[in-house]
Scaffold this active site. Structure first.
Site, PDB file in Angstrom:
ATOM      1  N   TYR A  53      33.822 -49.131   0.612  1.00 28.50           N
ATOM      2  CA  TYR A  53      35.466 -49.760   0.787  1.00 28.50           C
ATOM      3  C   TYR A  53      35.171 -49.974  -1.146  1.00 28.50           C
ATOM      4  O   TYR A  53      36.209 -50.029  -1.937  1.00 28.50           O
ATOM      5  CB  TYR A  53      35.447 -50.993   1.394  1.00 28.50           C
ATOM      6  CG  TYR A  53      36.567 -51.628   0.860  1.00 28.50           C
ATOM      7  CD1 TYR A  53      37.661 -51.530   0.993  1.00 28.50           C
ATOM      8  CD2 TYR A  53      36.279 -53.232   0.537  1.00 28.50           C
ATOM      9  CE1 TYR A  53      38.743 -51.894   0.656  1.00 28.50           C
ATOM     10  CE2 TYR A  53      37.151 -54.127  -0.065  1.00 28.50           C
ATOM     11  CZ  TYR A  53      38.200 -54.386   0.526  1.00 28.50           C
ATOM     12  OH  TYR A  53      39.414 -54.395  -0.306  1.00 28.50           O
TER      13      TYR A  53
HETATM   14  O1  LIG Z   1      37.193 -60.278  -0.419  1.00 21.58           O
HETATM   15  C1  LIG Z   1      37.490 -59.030  -0.471  1.00 21.58           C
HETATM   16  O2  LIG Z   1      37.070 -58.199  -1.099  1.00 21.58           O
HETATM   17  C2  LIG Z   1      37.000 -58.558   0.695  1.00 21.58           C
HETATM   18  O3  LIG Z   1      37.126 -59.837   1.803  1.00 21.58           O
HETATM   19  C3  LIG Z   1      37.047 -59.555   3.688  1.00 21.58           C
HETATM   20  O4  LIG Z   1      36.054 -59.056   3.041  1.00 21.58           O
HETATM   21  P1  LIG Z   1      34.520 -60.566   3.789  1.00 21.58           P
HETATM   22  O5  LIG Z   1      34.977 -60.865   2.864  1.00 21.58           O
HETATM   23  O6  LIG Z   1      33.692 -59.478   4.737  1.00 21.58           O
HETATM   24  O7  LIG Z   1      35.310 -61.060   5.491  1.00 21.58           O
HETATM   25  P2  LIG Z   1      34.812 -60.869   6.222  1.00 21.58           P
HETATM   26  O8  LIG Z   1      35.282 -59.604   7.348  1.00 21.58           O
HETATM   27  O9  LIG Z   1      36.157 -61.827   7.455  1.00 21.58           O
HETATM   28  O10 LIG Z   1      34.111 -61.820   6.706  1.00 21.58           O
HETATM   29  C4  LIG Z   1      33.571 -62.498   6.379  1.00 21.58           C
HETATM   30  C5  LIG Z   1      32.160 -63.690   6.429  1.00 21.58           C
HETATM   31  O11 LIG Z   1      32.147 -63.165   7.680  1.00 21.58           O
HETATM   32  C6  LIG Z   1      31.369 -62.617   8.107  1.00 21.58           C
HETATM   33  N1  LIG Z   1      30.698 -62.113   9.525  1.00 21.58           N
HETATM   34  C7  LIG Z   1      32.156 -61.499   9.667  1.00 21.58           C
HETATM   35  C8  LIG Z   1      32.858 -60.517  10.981  1.00 21.58           C
HETATM   36  C9  LIG Z   1      31.362 -61.060  11.974  1.00 21.58           C
HETATM   37  O12 LIG Z   1      31.442 -60.915  13.188  1.00 21.58           O
HETATM   38  N2  LIG Z   1      29.790 -61.787  11.489  1.00 21.58           N
HETATM   39  C10 LIG Z   1      30.147 -62.894  10.157  1.00 21.58           C
HETATM   40  O13 LIG Z   1      29.859 -63.806  10.300  1.00 21.58           O
HETATM   41  C11 LIG Z   1      31.055 -61.717   7.412  1.00 21.58           C
HETATM   42  O14 LIG Z   1      29.669 -61.308   6.781  1.00 21.58           O
HETATM   43  C12 LIG Z   1      31.301 -62.750   5.297  1.00 21.58           C
HETATM   44  O15 LIG Z   1      30.418 -63.431   5.363  1.00 21.58           O
HETATM   45  C13 LIG Z   1      38.016 -58.646   3.933  1.00 21.58           C
HETATM   46  O16 LIG Z   1      37.624 -57.421   4.535  1.00 21.58           O
HETATM   47  C14 LIG Z   1      38.115 -57.206   2.748  1.00 21.58           C
HETATM   48  O17 LIG Z   1      39.110 -56.204   3.205  1.00 21.58           O
HETATM   49  C15 LIG Z   1      38.174 -57.429   1.530  1.00 21.58           C
HETATM   50  O18 LIG Z   1      39.394 -57.442   1.110  1.00 21.58           O
END
Ligand SMILES: O=C(O)[C@H]1O[C@H](OP(=O)(O)OP(=O)(O)OC[C@H]2O[C@@H](n3ccc(=O)[nH]c3=O)[C@H](O)[C@@H]2O)[C@H](O)[C@@H](O)[C@H]1O
Length: 809
Positions: free
Chosen positions: A269
């Protein structure tokens, strides 16, 4: 021979058709192809009178052509393909229609001064950020058109709900894929966009391991296609698009600044977003496109994305299901610079407002153009366990936490934005902290998914509701039955209105045969409960019992003496053709979706038929079956699909006549009630004897037994278009012909159309009582509407004449 190769016949005449004469007998269907007499058809015409067998075959070929001609003019209401964002699925051919074009134009109209207003194409408009940005732009008076492919990466019902919200605010969302070149070209030609807010993308960091192709398809191929179209547009729009904080990848310099390295993406991504930034550079460099990339930092809020952690955690906490909380190296908590949607919207609008014009013209750069990248974050990272604490507080429920090591699936340990560049350029100042933002999100979540105070009783979860909605749409009753099992139990303790709703939905899950009695009882629970009646209508429609549905709606009227039947071509008449020619005519009728109305008095058993065409014998039979005697024919306007007679050029030369008013006038000796301005055409093109005509003016009244039909002259679609108004004790009725459809009006691009007159006619209709039930001339989206509904969402919406004229070119 020409009749052996229908495709040849179809190709030439339909695609090069200039305007015709004043009295060409055009049908009124969406689509914008005009008809021309070609030499080819001249040749066909000269062969026409040879032998009887040739005549029959030629007739068949021509009717086939007519069928496809009709089909061509009608198809493709929403424009195209849903690709689902998956490489390998093709994008279906896009065919613009007249109605589609009107909707785009209407949506593009700005409401503030033209000098400062923008006309913005928002891609990914049914997505989370896209919805909010579109609403913000529309609210301040910009012209906005959305584009979305409604792929099923997450529940499409949520995307549809966002679409509904947008459409309520006047934003039309075109359904299509950014890879669809034809669609984009058509959109740009119509929209003349000053700006593009490009938010369509395959999102999600971890999903890239499951479906890498979808990222290439949307974030690379789709982006390039969009840039190609923008570069060729004249004038070129300025582009603002969504990059991502994930481009910082394994960068550990905090906070992240735009000048930091972005060459260590941790997920595909991130890599595709980084590639997007490089591609943006290329298009800026070669073609002079003004491009601004926005690196969003984990955006959250109402109407959010169900795949994101805050959203899925909410769902699981409510269900009592355990959630996985990832930790980094050494058990360290992960942290994100969670950014609230309203702050992101302000950033997007700020970027649009400060975007300079592109410098290219005709695909060539004429000078250097703006190229920018901004962080849009919150500047205060919060750990994931803290996020869960806040959710627990607002959901009033403890989470079951599984603390597990972060899987190797593309995650980064933390993000933290430096936003000083955005601050300096457009005064970007995030104001919502995570606690406040999540409070708003939880409030929205509970109301959107119908979770009341006693929400633990509610069925399943949002995912299930989404699946249910999708299953209803696809009439997948087996899945529904399974999904609603827990709901039946939970439903027992819900408030009345929710129970009724649920009760009905549960029944949907059962056999279709059970649908109607259950809907009946749902409606009966509370007579004033309009949703119950709506559902009942739906149930009957679901069983293809259209006539009953219509009759049910009018049950009270029937008792009061009004006989009223709405007949649909191909469903109620123009079925069971007796010969090959009839088969072709009926097939065209079905595609034209004409409505014919029988209106009369149940006491005297007299009725008139409104817009009788295609199958006079069938219509007569239906009236006779109801023990009604036809005493007249009424025309809403002269077009052949409403009156029969001569089809439009080039078919007019071939001697084919569509059955209609002429038969009723000559064979049944019925009077024909027509507005005087359409009378000549009815005589000349439709062959109706002038002696049968009863020429009408505005406000004239014709009585059928005790039922009074009042005529309202509504020129525009044709000079003599008229609507029929019937006053009733409960709810007045308007038969609107092609003057007013659900969400639109009849075509205005024929030679004797009058755009200004149509404006005035619609203004006139808008003054009718709001509750008036409107029965249109074609089934373009349903059997009926109301004046109120059209005032709110259709072409009776208040609009300045200047805007109307501009919209219709
Ligand atoms: O800013 C971005 O560029 C991206 O932001 C977002 O990605 P992320 O920051 O990864 O958000 P998100 O999935 O809410 O996970 C948040 C936290 O929860 C943790 N996480 C997640 C799932 C889980 O089951 N457990 C967990 O701890 C996980 O490890 C993380 O630390 C958008 O999805 C992406 O499309 C893109 O726009």
């Amino acid at each position: 021979m020409y009749f052996d190769s229908p495709t040849k016949i179809l190709q030439s005449p339909l695609l090069k058709m200039p305007p015709s004469t004043m009295h060409d007998n055009y049908p009124s269907t969406p689509g914008k192809v005009k008809v021309e007499r070609s030499n080819y058809f001249g040749r066909v015409a000269s062969r026409w009178h040879t032998t009887a067998s040739t005549r029959l075959l030629a007739c068949t070929a021509v009717l086939l052509t007519l069928t496809l001609f009709v089909f061509y003019r009608m198809s493709g209401t929403s424009g195209g393909a849903i690709d689902g964002g998956i490489v390998g699925r093709s994008v279906a051919a896009f065919k613009p229609t007249h109605q589609w074009e009107l909707k785009v134009r209407q949506s593009c109209l700005p409401k503030r001064s033209e000098e400062e207003a923008m006309v913005v194409l928002v891609t990914g408009a049914a997505g989370f950020v896209g919805t909010h940005v579109s609403l913000a732009l529309k609210k301040r008076g910009d012209g906005v058109v959305g584009l979305d492919n409604f792929n099923d990466y997450y529940e499409t019902s949520l995307k549809r709900a966002r679409q509904d919200l947008l459409e309520k605010h006047g934003v039309f969302v075109v359904e299509g894929d950014i890879n669809d070149e034809t669609l984009l070209k058509a959109l740009f030609e119509l929209g003349q966009f000053t700006h593009v807010m490009h938010l369509a993308a395959q999102a999600g960091v971890r999903y890239a391991m499951q479906n890498p192709g979808s990222y290439v398809h949307s974030n690379i191929a789709g982006l390039v296609n969009l840039f190609e179209i923008c570069k060729a547009a004249n004038p070129q729009p300025a582009i603002v698009w969504a990059s991502s904080s994930s481009v910082y990848g394994l960068n550990n310099k905090v906070p992240f600044s735009e000048s930091d390295r972005t060459d260590q993406p941790a997920s595909l991504y991130a890599a595709t977003k980084k590639a997007g930034e490089e591609i943006a550079h290329t298009y800026n460099h070669i073609y002079g496109l003004s491009i601004t990339g926005l690196r969003f930092f984990t955006v959250y809020g109402p109407w959010g994305r169900p795949d994101m952690a805050y959203f899925s955690f909410t769902r699981d906490i409510l269900r009592g299901k355990a959630i996985n909380i990832y930790t980094g190296n050494g058990g360290k908590d992960l942290a994100r610079d969670f950014t609230y949607i309203d702050d992101i919207v302000k950033g997007c609008v700020g970027a649009l407002d400060t975007a300079e014009k592109s410098t290219g013209s005709g695909g060539k750069k004429t000078g250097p153009a703006q190229l920018r990248v901004f962080n849009l974050g919150n500047t205060s990272p919060v750990t994931v366990p803290t996020l869960v604490d806040i959710l627990e507080k607002y959901l009033k429920q403890k989470a079951k936490r599984n603390i597990i090591k972060m899987p190797r699936n593309g995650d980064v340990p933390f993000t933290h934005a430096n936003i000083s560049y955005a601050q300096s350029q457009f005064n970007y100042h995030p104001t919502t902290n995570l606690d406040t933002g999540l409070k708003k999100f939880v409030k929205w979540y509970l109301s959107y998914y119908g979770v009341g105070t006693d929400h633990k009783l509610w069925l399943g979860d949002h995912e299930q509701i989404g699946q249910c909605n999708d299953a209803v749409r696809w009439t997948d009753f087996t899945t529904l039955t399974e999904l609603y099992k827990p709901a039946t139990e939970a439903g027992k303790r819900l408030p009345m209105y929710e129970l009724a709703d649920l009760h009905f939905s549960c029944q949907v899950a059962r056999e279709l045969a059970e649908l109607e009695p259950q809907a009946q009882s749902a409606a009966a629970w509370n007579f004033e409960w309009s949703k119950g009646h709506f559902r009942l209508d739906n149930a009957l429609l679901g069983e293809w019992r259209y006539s009953e549905e219509c009759n049910l709606t009018l049950a009270r009227e029937l008792m009061a003496g009004l006989y009223f039947r709405q007949l649909l071509a191909g469903r109620d008449f123009a079925v069971n053709a007796g010969n090959i020619i009839e088969r072709q005519i009926f097939s065209s009728a079905k595609q034209m979706q004409n409505y014919v109305y029988l209106v009369g008095d149940t006491k005297t058993r007299e009725a008139v038929v409104v817009d009788a065409a295609w199958d006079v014998k069938g219509i007569r039979r239906l009236a006779a079956a109801d023990n009604m005697r036809l005493v007249g024919a009424v025309l809403t306007h002269y077009h052949f699909d409403h009156t029969g007679g001569t089809p439009p050029p080039p078919f007019d030369q071939l001697g084919i006549k569509v059955p209609g008013i002429r038969e009723l006038a000559v064979e049944d000796k019925l009077p024909v009630h027509v507005n005087r301005n359409d009378a000549n055409t009815v005589v000349n093109s439709n062959g109706v004897p002038s002696a049968n005509l009863n020429l009408l003016d505005d406000a004239d009244v014709v009585s059928v037994g005790g039922v009074k039909l009042k005529f309202i002259h509504t020129p525009g679609h044709t000079p003599g278009s008229q609507c029929i108004y019937i006053e009733r004790p409960q709810q007045d009725i308007l038969i609107s012909g092609d003057t007013l459809f659900i969400g639109s009006c009849g075509r205005l691009d024929f030679p004797d159309c009058d755009v200004k007159a149509m404006y005035n006619s619609l203004q006139k209709l808008a003054t009718l009582p709001a509750t008036t039930k409107v029965y249109p001339g074609h089934d373009y989206g349903g059997p009926h509407t109301t004046i109120a509904q059209e005032r709110e969402q259709g072409f009776l919406k208040p609009m300045a004449e200047r805007q109307w004229l501009r919209m219709h070119g």
